[in-house]
Design a protein around this motif. Structure first.
Motif, PDB file in Angstrom:
ATOM      1  N   LYS A 132       2.344  11.874   9.314  1.00 25.76           N
ATOM      2  CA  LYS A 132       1.054  11.478   9.870  1.00 25.76           C
ATOM      3  C   LYS A 132       0.897   9.957   9.881  1.00 25.76           C
ATOM      4  CE  LYS A 132      -1.592  15.230  10.341  1.00 25.76           C
ATOM      5  NZ  LYS A 132      -2.273  15.545  11.577  1.00 25.76           N
ATOM      6  N   GLY A 133       1.745   9.260   9.119  1.00 25.99           N
ATOM      7  CA  GLY A 133       1.661   7.804   9.041  1.00 25.99           C
ATOM      8  C   GLY A 133       0.716   7.358   7.944  1.00 25.99           C
ATOM      9  N   GLY A 134       0.708   6.068   7.682  1.00 32.40           N
ATOM     10  CA  GLY A 134      -0.170   5.509   6.657  1.00 32.40           C
ATOM     11  C   GLY A 134       0.029   6.182   5.316  1.00 32.40           C
ATOM     12  N   GLU A 135      -1.082   6.514   4.677  1.00 33.05           N
ATOM     13  CA  GLU A 135      -1.013   7.155   3.354  1.00 33.05           C
ATOM     14  C   GLU A 135      -0.709   8.646   3.435  1.00 33.05           C
ATOM     15  OE1 GLU A 135      -5.707   8.100   2.465  1.00 33.05           O
ATOM     16  OE2 GLU A 135      -4.857   6.244   1.712  1.00 33.05           O
TER      17      GLU A 135
ATOM     18  N   PRO B  75       0.834  -1.199   0.000  1.00 33.27           N
ATOM     19  CA  PRO B  75       0.000   0.000   0.000  1.00 33.27           C
ATOM     20  C   PRO B  75       0.867   1.248   0.000  1.00 33.27           C
ATOM     21  CG  PRO B  75       0.138  -0.866   2.217  1.00 33.27           C
ATOM     22  CD  PRO B  75       0.896  -1.826   1.322  1.00 33.27           C
ATOM     23  N   GLY B  76       0.373   2.308  -0.601  1.00 33.96           N
ATOM     24  CA  GLY B  76       1.108   3.566  -0.635  1.00 33.96           C
ATOM     25  C   GLY B  76       1.196   4.153   0.765  1.00 33.96           C
ATOM     26  N   THR B  77       2.401   4.285   1.265  1.00 31.03           N
ATOM     27  CA  THR B  77       2.607   4.827   2.602  1.00 31.03           C
ATOM     28  C   THR B  77       3.627   5.956   2.547  1.00 31.03           C
ATOM     29  OG1 THR B  77       4.423   3.328   3.131  1.00 31.03           O
ATOM     30  CG2 THR B  77       2.181   2.570   3.669  1.00 31.03           C
ATOM     31  N   GLU B  78       3.625   6.768   3.590  1.00 31.70           N
ATOM     32  CA  GLU B  78       4.629   7.825   3.670  1.00 31.70           C
ATOM     33  C   GLU B  78       6.038   7.238   3.673  1.00 31.70           C
ATOM     34  OE1 GLU B  78       3.444  11.865   5.606  1.00 31.70           O
ATOM     35  OE2 GLU B  78       3.204  10.285   7.095  1.00 31.70           O
ATOM     36  N   GLU B  79       6.217   6.103   4.318  1.00 33.21           N
ATOM     37  CA  GLU B  79       7.531   5.465   4.344  1.00 33.21           C
ATOM     38  C   GLU B  79       7.988   5.098   2.928  1.00 33.21           C
ATOM     39  OE1 GLU B  79       9.567   1.379   6.027  1.00 33.21           O
ATOM     40  OE2 GLU B  79       7.836   2.197   7.099  1.00 33.21           O
ATOM     41  N   ASN B  80       7.093   4.508   2.133  1.00 31.18           N
ATOM     42  CA  ASN B  80       7.438   4.167   0.743  1.00 31.18           C
ATOM     43  C   ASN B  80       7.694   5.416  -0.088  1.00 31.18           C
ATOM     44  OD1 ASN B  80       7.261   1.418   1.180  1.00 31.18           O
ATOM     45  ND2 ASN B  80       5.153   1.276   0.473  1.00 31.18           N
ATOM     46  N   LEU B  81       6.878   6.455   0.110  1.00 27.66           N
ATOM     47  CA  LEU B  81       7.065   7.693  -0.648  1.00 27.66           C
ATOM     48  C   LEU B  81       8.401   8.332  -0.298  1.00 27.66           C
ATOM     49  CD1 LEU B  81       6.024   9.782  -2.663  1.00 27.66           C
ATOM     50  CD2 LEU B  81       4.747  10.843  -0.787  1.00 27.66           C
ATOM     51  N   LEU B  82       8.784   8.306   0.958  1.00 23.55           N
ATOM     52  CA  LEU B  82      10.055   8.884   1.372  1.00 23.55           C
ATOM     53  C   LEU B  82      11.222   8.200   0.667  1.00 23.55           C
ATOM     54  CD1 LEU B  82      11.393  10.967   3.219  1.00 23.55           C
ATOM     55  CD2 LEU B  82      11.485   9.213   4.985  1.00 23.55           C
ATOM     56  N   LYS B  83      11.161   6.884   0.506  1.00 22.25           N
ATOM     57  CA  LYS B  83      12.211   6.149  -0.198  1.00 22.25           C
ATOM     58  C   LYS B  83      12.315   6.617  -1.653  1.00 22.25           C
ATOM     59  CE  LYS B  83      11.763   2.019   2.640  1.00 22.25           C
ATOM     60  NZ  LYS B  83      11.241   0.644   2.688  1.00 22.25           N
TER      61      LYS B  83
ATOM     62  N   ILE C  28      -1.562  11.776   0.410  1.00 19.98           N
ATOM     63  CA  ILE C  28      -0.481  12.125  -0.516  1.00 19.98           C
ATOM     64  C   ILE C  28       0.349  10.927  -0.966  1.00 19.98           C
ATOM     65  CG2 ILE C  28       1.205  12.723   1.275  1.00 19.98           C
ATOM     66  CD1 ILE C  28       0.620  14.481  -2.140  1.00 19.98           C
ATOM     67  N   ALA C  29       0.467   9.905  -0.151  1.00 25.22           N
ATOM     68  CA  ALA C  29       1.325   8.775  -0.508  1.00 25.22           C
ATOM     69  C   ALA C  29       0.559   7.598  -1.115  1.00 25.22           C
ATOM     70  CB  ALA C  29       2.088   8.290   0.734  1.00 25.22           C
ATOM     71  N   HIS C  30      -0.760   7.675  -1.185  1.00 24.78           N
ATOM     72  CA  HIS C  30      -1.551   6.524  -1.602  1.00 24.78           C
ATOM     73  C   HIS C  30      -1.476   6.233  -3.102  1.00 24.78           C
ATOM     74  CE1 HIS C  30      -4.625   3.489  -0.879  1.00 24.78           C
ATOM     75  NE2 HIS C  30      -5.078   3.825  -2.062  1.00 24.78           N
ATOM     76  N   TRP C  31      -1.597   7.247  -3.937  1.00 22.39           N
ATOM     77  CA  TRP C  31      -1.646   7.065  -5.394  1.00 22.39           C
ATOM     78  C   TRP C  31      -0.458   7.760  -6.028  1.00 22.39           C
ATOM     79  CZ3 TRP C  31      -5.744   8.962  -2.516  1.00 22.39           C
ATOM     80  CH2 TRP C  31      -6.822   8.087  -2.348  1.00 22.39           C
TER      81      TRP C  31
END
Length: 138
Positions: free
Chosen positions: A101-104, A19-27, A109-112
């Motif tokens: 904020k965690g999650g998406e 799932p799109g997460t802030e952690e994945n977006l940061l990477k 912002i990190a979901h799609w």
């Protein structure tokens, strides 16, 4: 055709891992910008400055480029977002959206998100299509 020094060429894209997460977006953002959809509303459309942590729209209806991340001098983390509406919107065309904020993330912002895939060209060659240069102005 002109010869130009091109650093990289965009050859495709990949979606952010689900799932799109802030952690994945940061990477992803640590290496290049990403195109992301976010929940949007009139309050966001009226944004002018500061780190936005206000309300978000009910559905993801606006695409933006997430071009970086940082934090304010007092430690408030944010995503740096470039909107397509030009320099008259927001803070010279940009927005700082609260990060962490965690999650998406705030406003989803990190979901799609999708990000470009590049090939190193290794030097000069004839211009063939869209180019991405290694520097941009904020």
């Amino acid at each position: 055709m002109q010869e130009k020094d091109i650093v990289v060429e965009v050859h495709g894209y990949e979606n952010i891992p689900a799932p799109g997460t802030e952690e994945n977006l940061l990477k992803i953002i640590s290496n290049q910008p990403a195109s992301c959809g976010m929940y949007w509303n009139d309050e966001i459309a009226s944004y002018k400055e500061g780190v936005y942590e206000g309300s978000c729209g009910p559905i993801p209806i606006h695409a933006v480029a997430v071009v970086g991340f940082d934090e304010t001098p007092d430690g408030q983390k944010y995503w740096l977002i470039k909107n397509s509406w030009g320099p008259d919107w927001g803070d010279k065309g940009y927005m700082k959206l609260i990060r962490g904020k965690g999650g998406e993330g705030h406003c989803g912002i990190a979901h799609w998100c999708a990000y470009p895939t590049f090939d190193d060209t290794g030097g000069s060659h004839k211009e063939k299509g869209p180019m991405v240069h290694s520097s941009h102005e904020l």
